[in-house]
Motif scaffolding. Structure first.
Motif, short mmCIF file in Angstrom:
data_model
loop_
_atom_site.label_atom_id
_atom_site.label_comp_id
_atom_site.label_asym_id
_atom_site.label_seq_id
_atom_site.Cartn_x
_atom_site.Cartn_y
_atom_site.Cartn_z
N VAL A 32 1.66 19.45 -5.58
CA VAL A 32 0.58 19.69 -5.34
C VAL A 32 -0.62 18.26 -5.31
O VAL A 32 0.13 17.41 -5.64
N GLY A 33 -0.94 18.35 -4.12
CA GLY A 33 -2.41 16.43 -4.01
C GLY A 33 -3.47 16.88 -4.26
O GLY A 33 -4.46 18.54 -5.11
N LYS A 34 -3.75 15.73 -4.54
CA LYS A 34 -5.10 15.96 -5.72
C LYS A 34 -6.13 15.08 -4.35
O LYS A 34 -6.01 14.34 -4.46
N ALA A 37 0.73 -1.13 -0.14
CA ALA A 37 0.33 -0.32 0.36
C ALA A 37 0.71 1.33 -0.08
O ALA A 37 1.44 1.42 0.21
N GLY A 38 0.73 2.21 -0.74
CA GLY A 38 1.46 3.39 -0.19
C GLY A 38 1.52 4.08 0.12
O GLY A 38 0.48 3.96 1.33
N GLU A 39 2.01 4.88 0.47
CA GLU A 39 2.80 5.77 1.78
C GLU A 39 1.62 6.65 1.35
O GLU A 39 1.63 7.35 0.66
N THR A 40 1.26 6.72 2.65
CA THR A 40 0.55 8.45 3.03
C THR A 40 1.02 9.32 3.95
O THR A 40 1.80 8.82 5.21
N THR A 41 -0.20 10.51 3.74
CA THR A 41 0.87 11.53 5.03
C THR A 41 -0.25 12.60 4.86
O THR A 41 -1.62 12.91 4.03
N ASP A 69 -2.49 10.01 -0.49
CA ASP A 69 -1.73 9.07 -1.15
C ASP A 69 -0.58 9.84 -1.71
O ASP A 69 -0.42 10.10 -2.99
N THR A 70 0.62 9.07 -1.16
CA THR A 70 2.09 10.02 -1.63
C THR A 70 1.95 9.28 -3.26
O THR A 70 2.78 10.09 -3.96
N ASP A 71 1.58 8.28 -3.65
CA ASP A 71 1.72 7.25 -5.28
C ASP A 71 0.99 7.75 -6.31
O ASP A 71 1.09 8.26 -6.95
N THR A 72 -0.25 7.74 -5.63
CA THR A 72 -1.58 9.03 -6.23
C THR A 72 -2.09 9.69 -6.22
O THR A 72 -3.13 9.77 -7.78
#
Length: 149
Positions: free
Chosen positions: A128-130, A7-11, A107-110
């Motif tokens: 930039v975050g979506k 799972a992608g890393e989240t921030t 999610d830092t990947d997506t």
């Protein structure tokens, strides 16, 4: 050979408003969020350094992110807040923001796009975050508080 996708890393980011724009501040650096209060001016400081406050016995320098980023001066409203951040290199500093909106998890990947800039020292964004059909400019706090020589 099936590889398990990790799972992608989240921030988590605190979403703030400066004017009509939304910005994200990594929650790991946030120590406190306080209502606007009296700021004691300090002579001969750059215009974006508004002065200092006394928060529970600790004297904290306060800066205007708006002025540092070249935006119009702060207009104090009921929603105006001071975000107290702690950075390893710079210590504790308060930043005046127009409004604190919400906490979002990206999610830092997506959901995060890195921004590639030329070697321009005036860049305050790390990406930039979506989120929820909109975009959130993610602040690079080290660049924001760094003193230009």
């Amino acid at each position: 050979m099936d590889e398990l996708r990790v799972a992608g890393e989240t921030t988590q980011y605190i979403v703030i408003k400066l004017g009509q724009e939304q910005y994200g501040i990594d929650i790991r650096y946030i120590d406190n969020i306080v209502r606007m209060q009296h700021i004691t001016r300090v002579p001969k400081m750059p215009a974006y350094l508004k002065g200092v406050i006394n928060l529970r016995g600790e004297v904290i320098p306060i800066m205007s992110i708006r002025l540092k980023m070249g935006l119009s001066a702060d207009e104090e409203t009921k929603a105006t807040r001071i975000i107290i951040i702690k950075l390893e290199q710079y210590g504790t500093i308060g930043m005046i923001v127009d409004e604190v909106k919400e906490v979002v998890t990206l999610d830092t990947d997506t959901q995060v796009e890195k921004i590639a800039y030329d070697k321009d020292d005036s860049n305050f964004l790390q990406g930039v975050g979506k989120y929820d059909g909109g975009l959130i400019s993610l602040l690079d706090l080290n660049a924001v508080v760094q003193e230009k020589v």
